[in-house]
Design an enzyme around this catalytic site. Structure first.
Site, PDB file in Angstrom:
ATOM      1  N   ASP A 100      65.928 126.086  41.781  1.00  0.00           N
ATOM      2  CA  ASP A 100      66.317 124.988  40.903  1.00  0.00           C
ATOM      3  C   ASP A 100      67.461 124.183  41.507  1.00  0.00           C
ATOM      4  OD1 ASP A 100      68.161 127.062  40.601  1.00  0.00           O
ATOM      5  OD2 ASP A 100      67.903 127.249  38.432  1.00  0.00           O
ATOM      6  N   ASP A 103      73.746 125.480  45.444  1.00  0.00           N
ATOM      7  CA  ASP A 103      75.156 125.317  45.110  1.00  0.00           C
ATOM      8  C   ASP A 103      76.000 125.788  46.297  1.00  0.00           C
ATOM      9  OD1 ASP A 103      77.339 124.809  43.398  1.00  0.00           O
ATOM     10  OD2 ASP A 103      77.301 126.821  42.579  1.00  0.00           O
TER      11      ASP A 103
HETATM   12  P1  5GP Z   1      74.297 129.550  45.073  1.00  0.00           P
HETATM   13  O1  5GP Z   1      73.735 128.415  45.890  1.00  0.00           O
HETATM   14  O2  5GP Z   1      75.724 129.304  44.673  1.00  0.00           O
HETATM   15  O3  5GP Z   1      74.125 130.886  45.711  1.00  0.00           O
HETATM   16  O4  5GP Z   1      73.520 129.716  43.723  1.00  0.00           O
HETATM   17  C1  5GP Z   1      72.677 128.800  43.172  1.00  0.00           C
HETATM   18  C2  5GP Z   1      72.400 129.286  41.775  1.00  0.00           C
HETATM   19  O5  5GP Z   1      73.568 129.098  40.972  1.00  0.00           O
HETATM   20  C3  5GP Z   1      71.313 128.481  41.114  1.00  0.00           C
HETATM   21  O6  5GP Z   1      70.035 129.023  41.327  1.00  0.00           O
HETATM   22  C4  5GP Z   1      71.744 128.525  39.661  1.00  0.00           C
HETATM   23  O7  5GP Z   1      71.246 129.700  39.068  1.00  0.00           O
HETATM   24  C5  5GP Z   1      73.240 128.621  39.702  1.00  0.00           C
HETATM   25  N1  5GP Z   1      73.879 127.297  39.503  1.00  0.00           N
HETATM   26  C6  5GP Z   1      74.626 126.609  40.378  1.00  0.00           C
HETATM   27  N2  5GP Z   1      75.046 125.442  39.871  1.00  0.00           N
HETATM   28  C7  5GP Z   1      74.533 125.369  38.630  1.00  0.00           C
HETATM   29  C8  5GP Z   1      74.599 124.382  37.574  1.00  0.00           C
HETATM   30  O8  5GP Z   1      75.197 123.304  37.671  1.00  0.00           O
HETATM   31  N3  5GP Z   1      73.937 124.680  36.435  1.00  0.00           N
HETATM   32  C9  5GP Z   1      73.239 125.832  36.268  1.00  0.00           C
HETATM   33  N4  5GP Z   1      72.623 126.024  35.112  1.00  0.00           N
HETATM   34  N5  5GP Z   1      73.159 126.785  37.231  1.00  0.00           N
HETATM   35  C10 5GP Z   1      73.782 126.546  38.398  1.00  0.00           C
HETATM   36 MG    MG Z   2      69.174 130.511  39.947  1.00  0.00          MG
END
Ligand code: 5GP
Ligand code: MG
Length: 182
Positions: A100, A103
């Protein structure tokens, strides 16, 4: 608790659908003649995956994983906890990992590393949203729907504490919601 908790709509359902149609066209070109297997990261990517796969005019297999990352960017795949693993045999397949939102990059970085153990022909990544400013590593997705600001987003699969996933648009969650649940 629902629509009223969103302070700004970033992408309407129409905009999301249009962008996903473009991504589907691109993937249809890029994966022609390949053995495409989408590996979708639950729960958040389920909504995006369902719509994206229907915009790809090729045979597409779909598998799912539930993972959770912990630790920081300097840590690798060891820090990925797998709650549900893929069931398809991915050897020789062209794997497209779908999530989705990208981040910090820790989750997708670790999933890509782990996927290589299945000896696929190729591994690429596709995300609906990319929060570029937040990256803790060098990770870049191969396909990005929208570049988004550093705000907490909900809707179209994205949740806050399990809620808001079914909103048809992507919006910024009002910070009063965090205060309320504290
Ligand atoms: P990362 O890239 O930090 O390892 O993790 C990404 C995950 O963090 C995504 O799949 C999601 O579950 C969560 N995440 C990061 N930013 C957001 C946001 O703005 N909203 C939501 N609902 N989840 C987020
Ligand atoms: Mg996720």
């Amino acid at each position: 608790m629902h629509k009223e908790d969103v302070k700004q709509i970033l992408f309407t359902n129409e905009q999301i659908k249009a962008r996903i149609a473009e991504m589907g066209k691109q993937l249809t070109k890029d994966y022609l003649g390949k053995k495409l297997v989408i590996v979708s990261l639950l729960k958040g990517a389920a909504w995006f995956t369902a719509d994206l796969s229907r915009e790809i005019d090729l045979p597409v297999r779909t598998d799912f994983m539930v993972v959770s990352s912990y630790g920081n960017a300097t840590m690798t795949s060891g820090m990925l906890k797998i709650y549900l693993d893929v069931r398809d045999d991915l050897r020789g397949k062209d794997v497209l990992i779908v999530d989705d939102i990208l981040d910090t990059g820790v989750t997708l970085g670790a999933v890509v590393d782990m996927m290589k153990e299945h000896s696929p022909a190729s591994v690429k990544t596709c995300v609906l949203c990319d929060k570029k400013e937040r990256r803790l590593n060098e990770f870049e997705a191969d396909y990005v729907g929208f570049t988004v600001p550093d705000e907490f987003l909900v809707g179209y699969g994205l949740d806050y504490a399990g809620d808001y996933r079914n909103l048809p648009f992507i919006g910024v969650l009002n910070s009063s919601v965090y205060a309320r649940t504290k």
